[in-house]
Motif scaffolding. Structure first.
Motif, PDB file in Angstrom:
ATOM      1  N   LEU A  39      14.512  -7.361 -11.895  1.00 40.46           N
ATOM      2  CA  LEU A  39      13.393  -8.176 -11.421  1.00 40.46           C
ATOM      3  C   LEU A  39      13.418  -8.289  -9.900  1.00 40.46           C
ATOM      4  O   LEU A  39      12.357  -8.267  -9.251  1.00 40.46           O
ATOM      5  N   ALA A  40      14.600  -8.383  -9.322  1.00 41.53           N
ATOM      6  CA  ALA A  40      14.702  -8.478  -7.861  1.00 41.53           C
ATOM      7  C   ALA A  40      14.187  -7.205  -7.198  1.00 41.53           C
ATOM      8  O   ALA A  40      13.433  -7.260  -6.212  1.00 41.53           O
ATOM      9  N   LEU A  41      14.572  -6.052  -7.727  1.00 46.57           N
ATOM     10  CA  LEU A  41      14.070  -4.788  -7.175  1.00 46.57           C
ATOM     11  C   LEU A  41      12.581  -4.629  -7.429  1.00 46.57           C
ATOM     12  O   LEU A  41      11.876  -3.992  -6.631  1.00 46.57           O
ATOM     13  N   LEU A  42      12.088  -5.210  -8.521  1.00 46.37           N
ATOM     14  CA  LEU A  42      10.655  -5.168  -8.809  1.00 46.37           C
ATOM     15  C   LEU A  42       9.878  -5.957  -7.754  1.00 46.37           C
ATOM     16  O   LEU A  42       8.790  -5.541  -7.326  1.00 46.37           O
ATOM     17  N   TYR A  43      10.426  -7.081  -7.325  1.00 47.64           N
ATOM     18  CA  TYR A  43       9.820  -7.830  -6.213  1.00 47.64           C
ATOM     19  C   TYR A  43       9.714  -6.934  -4.977  1.00 47.64           C
ATOM     20  O   TYR A  43       8.664  -6.876  -4.309  1.00 47.64           O
ATOM     21  N   GLY A  44      10.819  -6.235  -4.674  1.00 42.05           N
ATOM     22  CA  GLY A  44      10.813  -5.363  -3.507  1.00 42.05           C
ATOM     23  C   GLY A  44       9.833  -4.216  -3.630  1.00 42.05           C
ATOM     24  O   GLY A  44       9.138  -3.873  -2.665  1.00 42.05           O
ATOM     25  N   ALA A  45       9.743  -3.620  -4.829  1.00 38.48           N
ATOM     26  CA  ALA A  45       8.838  -2.486  -5.024  1.00 38.48           C
ATOM     27  C   ALA A  45       7.382  -2.905  -4.917  1.00 38.48           C
ATOM     28  O   ALA A  45       6.566  -2.226  -4.284  1.00 38.48           O
ATOM     29  N   VAL A  46       7.036  -4.025  -5.532  1.00 36.89           N
ATOM     30  CA  VAL A  46       5.651  -4.488  -5.505  1.00 36.89           C
ATOM     31  C   VAL A  46       5.192  -4.780  -4.084  1.00 36.89           C
ATOM     32  O   VAL A  46       4.042  -4.509  -3.710  1.00 36.89           O
ATOM     33  N   LEU A  47       6.086  -5.309  -3.254  1.00 32.41           N
ATOM     34  CA  LEU A  47       5.719  -5.725  -1.907  1.00 32.41           C
ATOM     35  C   LEU A  47       6.014  -4.685  -0.834  1.00 32.41           C
ATOM     36  O   LEU A  47       5.777  -4.935   0.345  1.00 32.41           O
ATOM     37  N   SER A  48       6.511  -3.526  -1.234  1.00 32.92           N
ATOM     38  CA  SER A  48       6.895  -2.530  -0.223  1.00 32.92           C
ATOM     39  C   SER A  48       5.714  -1.708   0.274  1.00 32.92           C
ATOM     40  O   SER A  48       5.816  -1.016   1.286  1.00 32.92           O
ATOM     41  N   SER A  49       4.592  -1.770  -0.428  1.00 30.38           N
ATOM     42  CA  SER A  49       3.439  -0.954  -0.059  1.00 30.38           C
ATOM     43  C   SER A  49       2.492  -1.741   0.831  1.00 30.38           C
ATOM     44  O   SER A  49       2.071  -2.850   0.491  1.00 30.38           O
ATOM     45  N   THR A  50       2.148  -1.170   1.993  1.00 35.13           N
ATOM     46  CA  THR A  50       1.115  -1.788   2.818  1.00 35.13           C
ATOM     47  C   THR A  50      -0.240  -1.526   2.182  1.00 35.13           C
ATOM     48  O   THR A  50      -0.419  -0.565   1.437  1.00 35.13           O
ATOM     49  N   ASP A  51      -1.189  -2.392   2.464  1.00 31.49           N
ATOM     50  CA  ASP A  51      -2.475  -2.355   1.782  1.00 31.49           C
ATOM     51  C   ASP A  51      -3.509  -1.579   2.581  1.00 31.49           C
ATOM     52  O   ASP A  51      -3.791  -1.908   3.731  1.00 31.49           O
ATOM     53  N   ALA A  52      -4.069  -0.544   1.958  1.00 30.51           N
ATOM     54  CA  ALA A  52      -5.035   0.292   2.659  1.00 30.51           C
ATOM     55  C   ALA A  52      -6.270  -0.499   3.072  1.00 30.51           C
ATOM     56  O   ALA A  52      -6.765  -0.364   4.197  1.00 30.51           O
TER      57      ALA A  52
END
Length: 512
Positions: free
Chosen positions: A119-132
Motif C-alpha cells: 500500500l505504501a508503494l501504491l501511494y508512491g506510484a499513484v502520485l509519481s505521475s505529473t498531470d498532463a
C-alpha cells in the motif's frame, strides 16, 4: 425515459457552460481552473445538490478516455525542434524519476504512517505521475524558456505510461497477479518500447494518409487526426503495450508533419481537450465524499510533504544526472542548471491523473484503497492550489522567466496554412533592448516578417523605419523553415540590442 434524458441534458449543458465561464474567472483570480471543475463536481454531488455517484469502474474508464484526448492534444501541439533536445531528460524523468519518486514516497509512508509495503508503494506510484492537463493548462500561461516547458510537457505526456503499469501491478490482490521482479521489469520495458513503436507507426502512416487522401470536407481532417491518436492507443492496448505512450508519440509525429488543415486539427484537438478536462474533473468531484476527507488530512499532508520536499527534487536530480552522456559533448537540452532543476522540482504538478490512478485499486478492491483515494483527492486540491499559484513567482525568483520569447498564437487562417507558416506574438518588456530598435534592424531571416505592431491599444502595419517602444506588442509571421532562426534573432536583439551579433550573442535559450 425521455424526461430523464432531458433533465440529464439540462444539467450537463449547464455544468459545461458554467465550467467554460469559470475559465475566465479563474484566470482573473489566478486560480487553476481545474480546481474550479472539481468544486463544481463536489457542489452537484452528494454533499451539495444530492446527485449520488460512486461507480469507480466507470470513472476509471471515462478517466482513461479523457486522458487519451488530453495526451493526444499535448502531442499534437508539441514542436519537435523544441522537444528533441530535451527528449533524453524528459524520458529519464518519466522512467528513472518515477522509480525514485515511488521508492522515496513509499519509504516515507511505510515508516511514518506504518502502512504495509504494498500500500505504501501504491501511494508512491499513484502520485509519481505529473498531470498532463495541469501542466499544459498552467505552463502555457507563463513566459518560460521553451526548453523547460518542453521538458515538463514531454515528461507529463510520457510518464503516465509506466505509472499506469506499476499501479495495476501493485493493485493486484491475488497471488496470480505477482511475478518475479525481473519479470515485471521486462514487461514494463516491453510495453514502453512497443507502445513507442506502435505510436510512431500509426503517426507516420496517418500522416501519409492525410497528405494523400482527398477527403470531401475540411471538417473531416480534424476528426481523422484525433481518430488516429485513439487508434494508436487501441492498437497499443491490444498488443499489450503502453497505449498512453503510443498516443503521445502518434500525436507528436502527426503534429509535426506537413498535414492538410493543421490549424483546424490543432483547434479541434484543443477544444476536445478542454471538454475532456472539464468532464474528468467534474466526474472526479462527483465521486468524492467530502465527509470522509477529514480523516484523510494527516495522510495527505505526510505524503505531500514527502513528495514535494524529498521525492520530486531527488527524482529530478537523479534523472538529470543520468540523462547526461558519459562521453562526448553534453547536449544543451539535458543541462538545465541548478535554477532549472529547482524549477522542475517545484513544477511537478499533480492533477486529475493521480485521482484517476487511485480509482484502479478502488475498483480492484485493494485493501486500503478508499483511504488512498481520499488522501490523493485532498492532496491534489491542496498542492495544486499551492503550486499552480506560485509557479510564476517561483520562476521570477529563480530567474528562469523568458520575457523575450515569442509565443505562438493559434489562429485559423487559410493563407498561413497554405504557406506552412506560424503567427507569433511578442511584447517589448521593460528592460528589453528591443526598445529603440528599428524594424529593419531586427534583420529577421527571409520568410519572417513583423506584420503588425500594437501600441497604446492601436494597431498599425510597421515600416522598415518604425522604431519599437517599451510596451509594444508584435505579431510576426514566420514560415516553418524560418521560425527557429527568427526566434533566436529576436531573443538576441532583446538581450544585446541591434549589435547583438557583434557582441557574439546568438540568441540561445540559455545565454552563454
Amino acid at each position: 425515459m425521455t424526461g430523464d434524458l432531458d433533465v440529464a441534458l439540462l444539467i450537463g449543458a449547464a455544468v459545461l457552460l458554467v465550467a467554460v465561464g469559470a475559465v475566465r474567472l479563474s484566470t482573473r483570480l489566478g486560480l487553476p481552473s481545474l480546481l474550479v471543475y472539481l468544486g463544481i463536481g463536489m457542489i452537484i454531488g452528494e454533499a451539495g445538490l444530492g446527485i449520488r455517484f460512486d461507480d469507480a469502474e466507470l470513472t476509471r474508464t471515462l478517466g482513461f478516455c479523457a486522458l487519451i484526448v488530453i495526451i493526444a492534444e499535448g502531442g499534437l501541439t508539441a514542436r519537435w525542434s523544441t522537444l528533441r533536445p530535451v527528449l533524453g531528460l524528459s524520458a529519464s524523468l518519466a522512467t528513472i524519476g518515477v522509480a525514485v519518486s515511488i521508492a522515496v514516497v513509499g519509504l516515507a509512508v511505510h515508516v511514518i504512517l506504518d502502512l504495509p509495503w504494498q500500500l505504501a508503494l501504491l501511494y508512491g506510484a499513484v502520485l509519481s505521475s505529473t498531470d498532463a492537463a495541469a501542466v499544459f493548462a498552467t505552463l502555457r500561461r507563463l513566459r518560460l524558456p521553451p526548453r523547460l516547458v518542453a521538458t515538463l510537457e514531454a515528461e507529463s505526456g510520457m510518464n503516465d505510461a509506466p505509472v499506469v503499469l506499476l499501479v495495476v501491478l501493485l493493485s493486484a490482490t491475488g497471488p496470480e497477479g505477482h511475478h518475479a521482479w525481473w519479470y515485471e521489469l521486462l514487461i514494463v520495458a516491453y510495453e514502453l518500447a512497443a507502445g513507442a513503436a506502435i505510436g510512431f507507426a500509426v503517426g507516420a502512416g496517418g500522416r501519409w494518409l492525410l497528405r494523400h487522401a482527398a477527403l470531401p470536407s475540411a471538417g473531416l481532417y480534424p476528426i481523422a487526426a484525433v481518430g488516429l491518436t485513439v487508434l494508436a492507443y487501441a492498437a497499443g492496448a491490444v498488443a499489450h503495450a503502453s497505449g498512453f505512450l503510443a498516443v503521445y508519440v502518434a500525436g507528436v509525429v502527426l503534429g509535426n508533419g506537413r498535414i492538410p488543415h493543421r490549424r483546424a486539427i490543432l483547434g479541434f484537438a484543443d477544444g476536445l481537450a478542454w471538454v475532456a478536462q472539464i468532464g474528468l474533473f467534474v466526474l472526479l468531484g462527483l465521486l468524492s465524499s467530502p465527509q470522509r476527507l477529514d480523516s484523510a488530512l494527516v495522510p495527505a499532508l505526510v505524503v505531500g510533504v514527502a513528495l514535494v520536499l524529498l521525492a520530486r527534487p531527488l527524482s529530478v536530480i537523479v534523472a538529470a544526472v543520468l540523462a547526461r552522456p558519459v562521453r562526448g559533448p553534453r547536449r544543451p537540452g539535458n543541462r538545465v542548471g541548478w535554477r532549472g532543476t529547482a524549477f522542475l522540482s517545484w513544477a511537478g504538478l499533480r492533477g486529475a491523473v493521480p485521482i484517476v490512478l487511485a480509482t484502479i485499486p478502488l475498483s480492484a478492491g485493494t485493501p486500503g484503497a478508499v483511504g488512498l483515494f481520499d488522501a490523493v483527492f485532498l492532496l491534489v486540491i491542496i498542492f495544486t492550489l499551492l503550486q499552480a499559484t506560485t509557479l510564476g513567482p517561483a520562476a521570477r525568483l529563480l530567474r528562469v522567466t523568458a520575457p523575450a520569447e515569442a509565443a505562438e498564437v493559434h489562429v485559423e487562417a487559410a493563407p498561413l496554412e497554405r504557406l506552412n507558416a506560424d503567427l507569433l506574438h511578442m511584447e517589448v518588456t521593460p528592460g528589453s533592448r528591443l526598445a529603440g530598435v528599428h524594424i529593419d534592424e531586427l534583420r529577421l531571416p527571409e520568410g519572417a516578417s513583423v506584420s503588425l505592431v500594437v501600441r497604446d491599444g492601436a494597431g498599425f502595419v510597421p515600416g522598415p523605419d518604425t522604431r519599437l517602444r517599451t510596451g509594444d506588442e508584435l505579431l510576426i509571421v514566420a514560415t516553418a523553415a524560418a521560425r527557429d532562426v527568427a526566434e533566436r534573432r529576436l531573443r538576441a536583439v532583446s538581450r544585446r540590442g541591434r549589435l547583438a551579433r557583434w557582441f557574439g550573442e546568438d540568441g540561445r535559450e540559455e545565454p552563454r
